[in-house]
Design a protein around this motif. Structure first.
Motif, PDB file in Angstrom:
ATOM      1  N   GLY A 209      -8.102 -77.036 -45.062  1.00  0.00           N
ATOM      2  CA  GLY A 209      -9.531 -77.284 -45.037  1.00  0.00           C
ATOM      3  C   GLY A 209     -10.295 -75.990 -44.828  1.00  0.00           C
ATOM      4  N   LEU A 210     -11.601 -76.112 -44.704  1.00  0.00           N
ATOM      5  CA  LEU A 210     -12.442 -74.929 -44.530  1.00  0.00           C
ATOM      6  C   LEU A 210     -12.090 -74.170 -43.256  1.00  0.00           C
ATOM      7  CD1 LEU A 210     -15.910 -76.327 -45.659  1.00  0.00           C
ATOM      8  CD2 LEU A 210     -14.304 -74.929 -46.969  1.00  0.00           C
ATOM      9  N   TRP A 211     -11.730 -74.890 -42.208  1.00  0.00           N
ATOM     10  CA  TRP A 211     -11.359 -74.236 -40.948  1.00  0.00           C
ATOM     11  C   TRP A 211     -10.142 -73.334 -41.144  1.00  0.00           C
ATOM     12  CZ3 TRP A 211      -6.979 -75.496 -37.692  1.00  0.00           C
ATOM     13  CH2 TRP A 211      -6.988 -74.821 -36.474  1.00  0.00           C
ATOM     14  N   GLN A 212      -9.155 -73.848 -41.864  1.00  0.00           N
ATOM     15  CA  GLN A 212      -7.915 -73.096 -42.053  1.00  0.00           C
ATOM     16  C   GLN A 212      -8.130 -71.819 -42.854  1.00  0.00           C
ATOM     17  OE1 GLN A 212      -8.242 -76.368 -42.261  1.00  0.00           O
ATOM     18  NE2 GLN A 212      -6.641 -77.263 -41.017  1.00  0.00           N
ATOM     19  N   ILE A 213      -9.122 -71.795 -43.730  1.00  0.00           N
ATOM     20  CA  ILE A 213      -9.351 -70.610 -44.552  1.00  0.00           C
ATOM     21  C   ILE A 213     -10.499 -69.753 -44.027  1.00  0.00           C
ATOM     22  CG2 ILE A 213      -8.375 -71.650 -46.615  1.00  0.00           C
ATOM     23  CD1 ILE A 213     -11.275 -72.088 -47.618  1.00  0.00           C
TER      24      ILE A 213
ATOM     25  N   LEU B 222     -14.665 -78.038 -54.945  1.00  0.00           N
ATOM     26  CA  LEU B 222     -14.506 -77.519 -53.579  1.00  0.00           C
ATOM     27  C   LEU B 222     -13.045 -77.630 -53.163  1.00  0.00           C
ATOM     28  CD1 LEU B 222     -15.595 -76.328 -50.977  1.00  0.00           C
ATOM     29  CD2 LEU B 222     -16.276 -78.647 -50.280  1.00  0.00           C
ATOM     30  N   ASP B 223     -12.408 -78.762 -53.477  1.00  0.00           N
ATOM     31  CA  ASP B 223     -10.995 -78.926 -53.139  1.00  0.00           C
ATOM     32  C   ASP B 223     -10.139 -77.848 -53.807  1.00  0.00           C
ATOM     33  OD1 ASP B 223     -11.563 -81.113 -51.583  1.00  0.00           O
ATOM     34  OD2 ASP B 223     -10.871 -82.592 -53.037  1.00  0.00           O
ATOM     35  N   LEU B 224     -10.404 -77.582 -55.087  1.00  0.00           N
ATOM     36  CA  LEU B 224      -9.643 -76.537 -55.791  1.00  0.00           C
ATOM     37  C   LEU B 224      -9.872 -75.175 -55.150  1.00  0.00           C
ATOM     38  CD1 LEU B 224     -10.107 -77.624 -59.511  1.00  0.00           C
ATOM     39  CD2 LEU B 224      -8.012 -77.730 -58.141  1.00  0.00           C
TER      40      LEU B 224
ATOM     41  N   THR C 117      -6.325 -71.235 -49.675  1.00  0.00           N
ATOM     42  CA  THR C 117      -5.201 -71.505 -48.770  1.00  0.00           C
ATOM     43  C   THR C 117      -3.988 -70.697 -49.205  1.00  0.00           C
ATOM     44  OG1 THR C 117      -6.012 -73.714 -48.237  1.00  0.00           O
ATOM     45  CG2 THR C 117      -3.667 -73.302 -47.873  1.00  0.00           C
ATOM     46  N   VAL C 118      -3.724 -70.650 -50.502  1.00  0.00           N
ATOM     47  CA  VAL C 118      -2.601 -69.859 -51.019  1.00  0.00           C
ATOM     48  C   VAL C 118      -2.816 -68.389 -50.669  1.00  0.00           C
ATOM     49  CG1 VAL C 118      -1.440 -69.077 -53.121  1.00  0.00           C
ATOM     50  CG2 VAL C 118      -2.034 -71.488 -52.849  1.00  0.00           C
ATOM     51  N   ALA C 119      -4.045 -67.914 -50.822  1.00  0.00           N
ATOM     52  CA  ALA C 119      -4.349 -66.522 -50.490  1.00  0.00           C
ATOM     53  C   ALA C 119      -4.084 -66.235 -49.012  1.00  0.00           C
ATOM     54  CB  ALA C 119      -5.799 -66.195 -50.841  1.00  0.00           C
ATOM     55  N   VAL C 120      -4.408 -67.182 -48.143  1.00  0.00           N
ATOM     56  CA  VAL C 120      -4.171 -66.999 -46.702  1.00  0.00           C
ATOM     57  C   VAL C 120      -2.667 -66.965 -46.416  1.00  0.00           C
ATOM     58  CG1 VAL C 120      -4.432 -68.090 -44.425  1.00  0.00           C
ATOM     59  CG2 VAL C 120      -6.384 -67.947 -45.975  1.00  0.00           C
ATOM     60  N   PHE C 121      -1.887 -67.753 -47.153  1.00  0.00           N
ATOM     61  CA  PHE C 121      -0.428 -67.697 -46.984  1.00  0.00           C
ATOM     62  C   PHE C 121       0.116 -66.342 -47.391  1.00  0.00           C
ATOM     63  CE2 PHE C 121      -0.173 -72.407 -46.922  1.00  0.00           C
ATOM     64  CZ  PHE C 121       0.661 -72.535 -45.829  1.00  0.00           C
TER      65      PHE C 121
END
Length: 73
Positions: A24-28, A54-56, A62-66
């Motif tokens: 979600g937005l918090w995670q990113i 928005l989901d995409l 999220t992938v970028a944060v990983f």
């Protein structure tokens, strides 16, 4: 968790209107650097603006944060 929800204000409880997902937005958005009130704001922002686009966007970020964990958007 029930003990945490027991401490929610009525405003905070609005974030429970949707089923939680895996990201979600918090995670990113910095996760550990984001306080509870900002997390609630991010969740409510998502609820109010939710869309496939928005989901995409969230999934791609999220992938970028990983790949670069300290690079949360």
């Amino acid at each position: 968790m029930p003990r945490e929800v027991a401490e929610y204000t009525e405003y905070d409880k609005q974030r429970l209107a949707v089923k939680p997902g895996c990201t979600g937005l918090w995670q990113i958005s910095g996760r550990n650097d984001v306080g509870f009130s900002e997390m609630v704001e991010l969740d409510l922002s998502y609820i109010n603006k939710r869309s496939i686009m928005l989901d995409l966007s969230v999934l791609i970020k999220t992938v970028a944060v990983f790949i670069k964990p300290n690079g949360a958007y």
